[in-house]
Design a protein around this motif. Sequence first.
Motif, PDB file in Angstrom:
ATOM      1  N   VAL A 196      79.207-102.570  77.825  1.00 34.36           N
ATOM      2  CA  VAL A 196      78.168-102.337  78.832  1.00 34.36           C
ATOM      3  C   VAL A 196      76.784-102.292  78.182  1.00 34.36           C
ATOM      4  O   VAL A 196      75.821-101.839  78.784  1.00 34.36           O
ATOM      5  N   ALA A 197      76.693-102.778  76.951  1.00 33.70           N
ATOM      6  CA  ALA A 197      75.439-102.769  76.210  1.00 33.70           C
ATOM      7  C   ALA A 197      74.846-104.178  76.174  1.00 33.70           C
ATOM      8  O   ALA A 197      75.549-105.167  76.378  1.00 33.70           O
ATOM      9  N   PRO A 198      73.540-104.282  75.918  1.00 33.22           N
ATOM     10  CA  PRO A 198      72.929-105.607  75.817  1.00 33.22           C
ATOM     11  C   PRO A 198      73.387-106.327  74.555  1.00 33.22           C
ATOM     12  O   PRO A 198      73.436-105.744  73.471  1.00 33.22           O
ATOM     13  N   VAL A 199      73.723-107.594  74.720  1.00 33.14           N
ATOM     14  CA  VAL A 199      74.169-108.425  73.613  1.00 33.14           C
ATOM     15  C   VAL A 199      73.282-109.665  73.567  1.00 33.14           C
ATOM     16  O   VAL A 199      72.909-110.219  74.604  1.00 33.14           O
ATOM     17  N   ILE A 200      72.932-110.093  72.365  1.00 34.81           N
ATOM     18  CA  ILE A 200      72.102-111.273  72.178  1.00 34.81           C
ATOM     19  C   ILE A 200      73.012-112.488  72.010  1.00 34.81           C
ATOM     20  O   ILE A 200      73.899-112.502  71.150  1.00 34.81           O
ATOM     21  N   TYR A 201      72.785-113.482  72.857  1.00 30.71           N
ATOM     22  CA  TYR A 201      73.611-114.686  72.842  1.00 30.71           C
ATOM     23  C   TYR A 201      72.839-115.861  72.253  1.00 30.71           C
ATOM     24  O   TYR A 201      71.639-116.016  72.465  1.00 30.71           O
ATOM     25  N   HIS A 202      73.612-116.700  71.529  1.00 33.50           N
ATOM     26  CA  HIS A 202      73.082-117.958  71.013  1.00 33.50           C
ATOM     27  C   HIS A 202      74.114-119.044  71.256  1.00 33.50           C
ATOM     28  O   HIS A 202      75.289-118.886  70.895  1.00 33.50           O
ATOM     29  N   ASP A 203      73.681-120.133  71.904  1.00 32.49           N
ATOM     30  CA  ASP A 203      74.585-121.239  72.237  1.00 32.49           C
ATOM     31  C   ASP A 203      75.809-120.761  73.003  1.00 32.49           C
ATOM     32  O   ASP A 203      76.941-121.212  72.773  1.00 32.49           O
ATOM     33  N   GLY A 204      75.593-119.807  73.900  1.00 33.47           N
ATOM     34  CA  GLY A 204      76.663-119.348  74.768  1.00 33.47           C
ATOM     35  C   GLY A 204      77.614-118.346  74.152  1.00 33.47           C
ATOM     36  O   GLY A 204      78.563-117.892  74.813  1.00 33.47           O
ATOM     37  N   ALA A 205      77.393-117.960  72.900  1.00 39.75           N
ATOM     38  CA  ALA A 205      78.291-117.007  72.231  1.00 39.75           C
ATOM     39  C   ALA A 205      77.498-115.803  71.752  1.00 39.75           C
ATOM     40  O   ALA A 205      76.335-115.938  71.346  1.00 39.75           O
TER      41      ALA A 205
END
Length: 449
Positions: A393-402
């Motif tokens: 439930v925390a913010p996650v940083i995505y790159h190229d959909g992952a």
Amino acid sequence: MLNAGDLTHLQPSLIFAPHALENTGALIAAVSGGSDSLALLFLLHDYLTGLDNPPRLLAVTVDHRLRPESTAEAENVGRLCQRFGIEHQILSWTDPKPAHGIAAAAREARYRLLLKAAREAHAACILTGHTRNDQIETYLMRKARSQGAASRGLAAMADNVTLEGTVQLLRPFLGITREALRVYLRARDIPWVDDPSNVNIAYERPRIRLNADKEQEERILAEIAAATAARKRDNDRLTAALADPASLWRDAAHQLHVDAAIFASLPESVQSLFAGLVTALAGGRRFMPGEAERSRIAHFLTTANTVARMTQGGALITRAGKNKTHIFRREQRNLPMDELAPHATIIWDGRYRLHNEGTATVTIAPADSCSLAAFLERKGIAADAALRRALCVAPVIYHDGAPCAFPLLEREESPSHIRISNHYALFDHVLSGHDSGLAEAVRLRLEHK
């Protein structure tokens, strides 16, 4: 009460000196062209003229574009300001208008645009012309919607509010009647415009205004004072309880813990306040749950029951077990996916503020359990069940959909160009002066290392 014909009480120094406006660099006066806001503008102008080093005064008119004549009225305010050498700006609400809830949407737009003007002018304060009449009407509207005399909302409007954690909204006329202000304007031969929406009974406030009993005003003011005192009393009791470091704390998984024994020792009204406050913080909400919901949470936390968990307002609440603390955390649903552009800042889920100092747009979203498990395994990070739930439930940083970074993981460094900090939607959007001391106590508790 000010007598309608008595202008001695409308001395600018008596009205504005308590607000220490001379210590600000610039001021925004919200001026619609109605009597209240025009009286505010000219009394404020007179006051500032008498200061040795007055701040810049900028009158701002928000044109809501809801009536054909609104633009012309805003321009008339500009001409009046020009006549008296007052700087003026018009900001228009050009967004599509909602089919329902137009009054609330217009109010939200007005404050958003005023806040924008304040930031651009580097103004520390926005002043509005809300009067004693508005205060009484606010009380009557809230009383009609409230569920009892103990409602915190019956304290009505505070004379000061903090917007977005940075700008003060001041209401210096809450003790002054509208008619007194109109007598002042007539004496100065300053015309005003009456907005027809102010008498349109399709809206709640004009209906309340139409049915208000002027003979009951003193009784209503006494009730507002009593409600304000009750709100302050509950706030002070909770603030005192929060002096104990065990009362409220946040763990490594960003779950909020409330000490069960301390909670149980509080009066019922303070339990309800405490429960609603922590629920809103855990759920990232701008408002506490309603009175009935707050009481229900407090009852759940203090009554033996076979059910150990409940949800409310985006929060999952677990009653104290062996660890002796009630636990509040975000529910794993309705979490946002946002784009964070270069050099931009976003508030994610009402709980985190993220700023992108880089040159590329990134996606901020929660991770599903499978992606999280794969990430933890790839990085060789051990995480217990509580931490895994929190990371979902925390913010996650995505790159190229992952997912490429979990900012809340102490062992996992976030990209250096992404800054993350805690955000408290309950306090950091609009903070009533009634609750500023309590908000500071909560913030101190949760930011304590």
